[in-house]
Design a protein around this motif. Structure first.
Motif, PDB file in Angstrom:
ATOM      1  N   GLU A 167     -22.124 -23.861  64.217  1.00 16.48           N
ATOM      2  CA  GLU A 167     -23.013 -23.836  65.373  1.00 16.48           C
ATOM      3  C   GLU A 167     -22.858 -25.105  66.200  1.00 16.48           C
ATOM      4  O   GLU A 167     -22.588 -26.179  65.674  1.00 16.48           O
ATOM      5  CB  GLU A 167     -24.470 -23.686  64.911  1.00 16.48           C
ATOM      6  CG  GLU A 167     -24.811 -22.297  64.448  1.00 16.48           C
ATOM      7  CD  GLU A 167     -26.312 -22.074  64.383  1.00 16.48           C
ATOM      8  OE1 GLU A 167     -27.063 -23.067  64.311  1.00 16.48           O
ATOM      9  OE2 GLU A 167     -26.730 -20.909  64.409  1.00 16.48           O
ATOM     10  N   ARG A 168     -23.084 -24.979  67.480  1.00 15.10           N
ATOM     11  CA  ARG A 168     -23.036 -26.099  68.414  1.00 15.10           C
ATOM     12  C   ARG A 168     -23.993 -25.810  69.552  1.00 15.10           C
ATOM     13  O   ARG A 168     -24.400 -24.667  69.756  1.00 15.10           O
ATOM     14  CB  ARG A 168     -21.617 -26.281  68.961  1.00 15.10           C
ATOM     15  CG  ARG A 168     -21.104 -25.046  69.701  1.00 15.10           C
ATOM     16  CD  ARG A 168     -19.873 -25.354  70.532  1.00 15.10           C
ATOM     17  NE  ARG A 168     -19.322 -24.146  71.136  1.00 15.10           N
ATOM     18  CZ  ARG A 168     -19.834 -23.534  72.202  1.00 15.10           C
ATOM     19  NH1 ARG A 168     -20.914 -24.026  72.779  1.00 15.10           N
ATOM     20  NH2 ARG A 168     -19.277 -22.445  72.700  1.00 15.10           N
ATOM     21  N   PRO A 169     -24.389 -26.838  70.309  1.00 17.44           N
ATOM     22  CA  PRO A 169     -25.258 -26.594  71.466  1.00 17.44           C
ATOM     23  C   PRO A 169     -24.556 -25.708  72.493  1.00 17.44           C
ATOM     24  O   PRO A 169     -23.330 -25.759  72.651  1.00 17.44           O
ATOM     25  CB  PRO A 169     -25.497 -27.999  72.029  1.00 17.44           C
ATOM     26  CG  PRO A 169     -25.229 -28.924  70.884  1.00 17.44           C
ATOM     27  CD  PRO A 169     -24.131 -28.270  70.098  1.00 17.44           C
ATOM     28  N   ALA A 170     -25.347 -24.882  73.178  1.00 19.07           N
ATOM     29  CA  ALA A 170     -24.784 -24.018  74.219  1.00 19.07           C
ATOM     30  C   ALA A 170     -24.220 -24.857  75.360  1.00 19.07           C
ATOM     31  O   ALA A 170     -24.725 -25.941  75.675  1.00 19.07           O
ATOM     32  CB  ALA A 170     -25.867 -23.082  74.746  1.00 19.07           C
ATOM     33  N   ARG A 171     -23.176 -24.346  75.987  1.00 21.07           N
ATOM     34  CA  ARG A 171     -22.543 -25.016  77.129  1.00 21.07           C
ATOM     35  C   ARG A 171     -22.925 -24.285  78.414  1.00 21.07           C
ATOM     36  O   ARG A 171     -22.721 -23.075  78.518  1.00 21.07           O
ATOM     37  CB  ARG A 171     -21.024 -25.022  76.973  1.00 21.07           C
ATOM     38  CG  ARG A 171     -20.521 -25.809  75.783  1.00 21.07           C
ATOM     39  CD  ARG A 171     -19.037 -25.584  75.568  1.00 21.07           C
ATOM     40  NE  ARG A 171     -18.541 -26.304  74.412  1.00 21.07           N
ATOM     41  CZ  ARG A 171     -17.400 -26.033  73.799  1.00 21.07           C
ATOM     42  NH1 ARG A 171     -16.644 -25.030  74.224  1.00 21.07           N
ATOM     43  NH2 ARG A 171     -17.021 -26.742  72.751  1.00 21.07           N
TER      44      ARG A 171
ATOM     45  N   ASP B 119     -20.907 -21.100  77.906  1.00 21.27           N
ATOM     46  CA  ASP B 119     -21.592 -19.963  77.298  1.00 21.27           C
ATOM     47  C   ASP B 119     -22.469 -19.247  78.310  1.00 21.27           C
ATOM     48  O   ASP B 119     -22.890 -18.110  78.069  1.00 21.27           O
ATOM     49  CB  ASP B 119     -22.445 -20.431  76.125  1.00 21.27           C
ATOM     50  CG  ASP B 119     -21.603 -21.073  75.043  1.00 21.27           C
ATOM     51  OD1 ASP B 119     -20.772 -20.362  74.438  1.00 21.27           O
ATOM     52  OD2 ASP B 119     -21.748 -22.291  74.805  1.00 21.27           O
ATOM     53  N   ALA B 120     -22.781 -19.905  79.430  1.00 16.01           N
ATOM     54  CA  ALA B 120     -23.539 -19.300  80.519  1.00 16.01           C
ATOM     55  C   ALA B 120     -23.287 -20.115  81.785  1.00 16.01           C
ATOM     56  O   ALA B 120     -22.935 -21.300  81.716  1.00 16.01           O
ATOM     57  CB  ALA B 120     -25.031 -19.260  80.212  1.00 16.01           C
ATOM     58  N   VAL B 121     -23.458 -19.463  82.935  1.00 20.58           N
ATOM     59  CA  VAL B 121     -23.203 -20.117  84.220  1.00 20.58           C
ATOM     60  C   VAL B 121     -24.391 -19.917  85.151  1.00 20.58           C
ATOM     61  O   VAL B 121     -24.891 -18.799  85.297  1.00 20.58           O
ATOM     62  CB  VAL B 121     -21.930 -19.538  84.894  1.00 20.58           C
ATOM     63  CG1 VAL B 121     -21.679 -20.228  86.238  1.00 20.58           C
ATOM     64  CG2 VAL B 121     -20.720 -19.703  83.981  1.00 20.58           C
ATOM     65  N   LEU B 122     -24.831 -21.013  85.783  1.00 27.08           N
ATOM     66  CA  LEU B 122     -25.780 -20.945  86.897  1.00 27.08           C
ATOM     67  C   LEU B 122     -24.937 -21.027  88.159  1.00 27.08           C
ATOM     68  O   LEU B 122     -24.258 -22.030  88.393  1.00 27.08           O
ATOM     69  CB  LEU B 122     -26.772 -22.116  86.851  1.00 27.08           C
ATOM     70  CG  LEU B 122     -27.823 -22.109  85.747  1.00 27.08           C
ATOM     71  CD1 LEU B 122     -28.666 -23.379  85.830  1.00 27.08           C
ATOM     72  CD2 LEU B 122     -28.716 -20.885  85.846  1.00 27.08           C
ATOM     73  N   LEU B 123     -24.970 -19.997  88.982  1.00 26.67           N
ATOM     74  CA  LEU B 123     -24.012 -19.870  90.082  1.00 26.67           C
ATOM     75  C   LEU B 123     -24.697 -19.630  91.420  1.00 26.67           C
ATOM     76  O   LEU B 123     -25.390 -18.625  91.601  1.00 26.67           O
ATOM     77  CB  LEU B 123     -23.057 -18.713  89.760  1.00 26.67           C
ATOM     78  CG  LEU B 123     -22.014 -18.335  90.803  1.00 26.67           C
ATOM     79  CD1 LEU B 123     -21.072 -19.506  91.097  1.00 26.67           C
ATOM     80  CD2 LEU B 123     -21.215 -17.124  90.321  1.00 26.67           C
TER      81      LEU B 123
ATOM     82  N   PRO C  97     -15.241 -11.325  79.930  1.00 25.09           N
ATOM     83  CA  PRO C  97     -16.057 -10.169  80.343  1.00 25.09           C
ATOM     84  C   PRO C  97     -17.535 -10.282  79.966  1.00 25.09           C
ATOM     85  O   PRO C  97     -18.390  -9.772  80.676  1.00 25.09           O
ATOM     86  CB  PRO C  97     -15.387  -8.998  79.618  1.00 25.09           C
ATOM     87  CG  PRO C  97     -13.979  -9.435  79.414  1.00 25.09           C
ATOM     88  CD  PRO C  97     -14.050 -10.903  79.161  1.00 25.09           C
ATOM     89  N   GLY C  98     -17.850 -10.938  78.858  1.00 25.37           N
ATOM     90  CA  GLY C  98     -19.237 -11.002  78.428  1.00 25.37           C
ATOM     91  C   GLY C  98     -19.977 -12.253  78.837  1.00 25.37           C
ATOM     92  O   GLY C  98     -21.090 -12.488  78.364  1.00 25.37           O
ATOM     93  N   LEU C  99     -19.380 -13.087  79.690  1.00 26.11           N
ATOM     94  CA  LEU C  99     -19.994 -14.362  80.061  1.00 26.11           C
ATOM     95  C   LEU C  99     -21.282 -14.145  80.857  1.00 26.11           C
ATOM     96  O   LEU C  99     -21.263 -13.546  81.931  1.00 26.11           O
ATOM     97  CB  LEU C  99     -19.011 -15.182  80.898  1.00 26.11           C
ATOM     98  CG  LEU C  99     -19.506 -16.533  81.418  1.00 26.11           C
ATOM     99  CD1 LEU C  99     -19.808 -17.475  80.245  1.00 26.11           C
ATOM    100  CD2 LEU C  99     -18.472 -17.153  82.354  1.00 26.11           C
ATOM    101  N   PRO C 100     -22.439 -14.638  80.376  1.00 25.69           N
ATOM    102  CA  PRO C 100     -23.688 -14.491  81.127  1.00 25.69           C
ATOM    103  C   PRO C 100     -23.690 -15.357  82.391  1.00 25.69           C
ATOM    104  O   PRO C 100     -23.320 -16.540  82.343  1.00 25.69           O
ATOM    105  CB  PRO C 100     -24.758 -14.974  80.138  1.00 25.69           C
ATOM    106  CG  PRO C 100     -24.115 -14.918  78.788  1.00 25.69           C
ATOM    107  CD  PRO C 100     -22.671 -15.212  79.035  1.00 25.69           C
TER     108      PRO C 100
END
Length: 230
Positions: free
Chosen positions: A17-21, A65-69, A90-93
């Motif tokens: 486990e690691r912190p989300a990016r 792991d997720a993008v604010l766009l 394809p599954g990138l939030p």
């Protein structure tokens, strides 16, 4: 702090486990810095980019792991950045940030494939909550099956007959709700409550798209919709 177990979206489970990016893409420097500070305080790893070109280059090495766009960038539309990101992962939030708040713009953003749509100005707590949701922090890891359909809550992926099928954020939410109660009829109000934005036309478009992409039977009746499980 939300932890993840993969080194990139769609990687197999079992890694440490690691912190989300989180990748923040916005050309407003002060806003990007504020978001970076807030998300870093949550314990997440954060990078930011002022335009689409930089965002794509950063994503290639940062593997978010997720993008604010932001939907309006100086070099290209946010929807184009989303398209290119999803071609690689394809599954990138992805959560859209935008000053556009009309129903039509909201529906267009969601139908482009975003998992959520947040209009400016917004509360920082709201951003953190949205990210926790799309990262799966509010739901346990699960694999839901209906016939030869498989839906993974953890990595937000869908397969039919073992073949991955790319769905938009709203499409995934509708299918998830239909598969959560196999054979049951789910009301339109219930399905709509699980759609970010709440635009009524989004549900109809999602159902049409799911029938086409998955080749499944989703029956409609006055009381709601039902996914055939055979």
């Amino acid at each position: 702090m939300t932890m993840v177990t993969s080194t990139a979206p769609g990687s197999p489970p079992g890694c440490a486990e690691r912190p989300a990016r989180i990748l923040v893409v916005d050309d407003e420097t002060s806003l990007a810095e504020l978001l970076t500070l807030t998300l870093s305080y949550e314990g997440w790893e954060v990078r930011n980019a002022p335009d689409g070109t930089t965002a794509l280059a950063t994503a290639a090495v940062f593997t978010p792991d997720a993008v604010l766009l932001d939907m309006m960038l100086p070099d290209m539309e946010g929807t184009e950045v989303l398209r290119r990101l999803r071609a690689e992962w394809p599954g990138l939030p992805v959560v859209f940030l935008t000053a556009r708040d009309s129903a039509e713009d909201r529906a267009a953003g969601l139908l482009a494939g975003a998992d959520a749509y947040v209009t400016k100005p917004f509360g920082l707590d709201d951003i953190v909550t949205r990210l926790r949701v799309v990262l799966g922090a509010t739901e346990p890891a699960a694999l839901i099956t209906a016939g030869d359909l498989e839906l993974s809550v953890r990595d937000r992926s869908v397969r039919r007959g073992g073949v991955m099928v790319a769905l938009s954020g709203p499409e995934f939410e509708v299918l998830h709700r239909l598969m959560a109660e196999p054979g049951a009829t789910v009301s339109a109000a219930d399905l709509g409550a699980h759609l970010p934005g709440g635009h009524p036309g989004v549900l109809v478009l999602c159902l049409t798209s799911l029938r086409r992409k998955l080749g499944v039977e989703i029956s409609s009746a006055p009381e709601g919709y039902r996914l055939a499980t055979r």
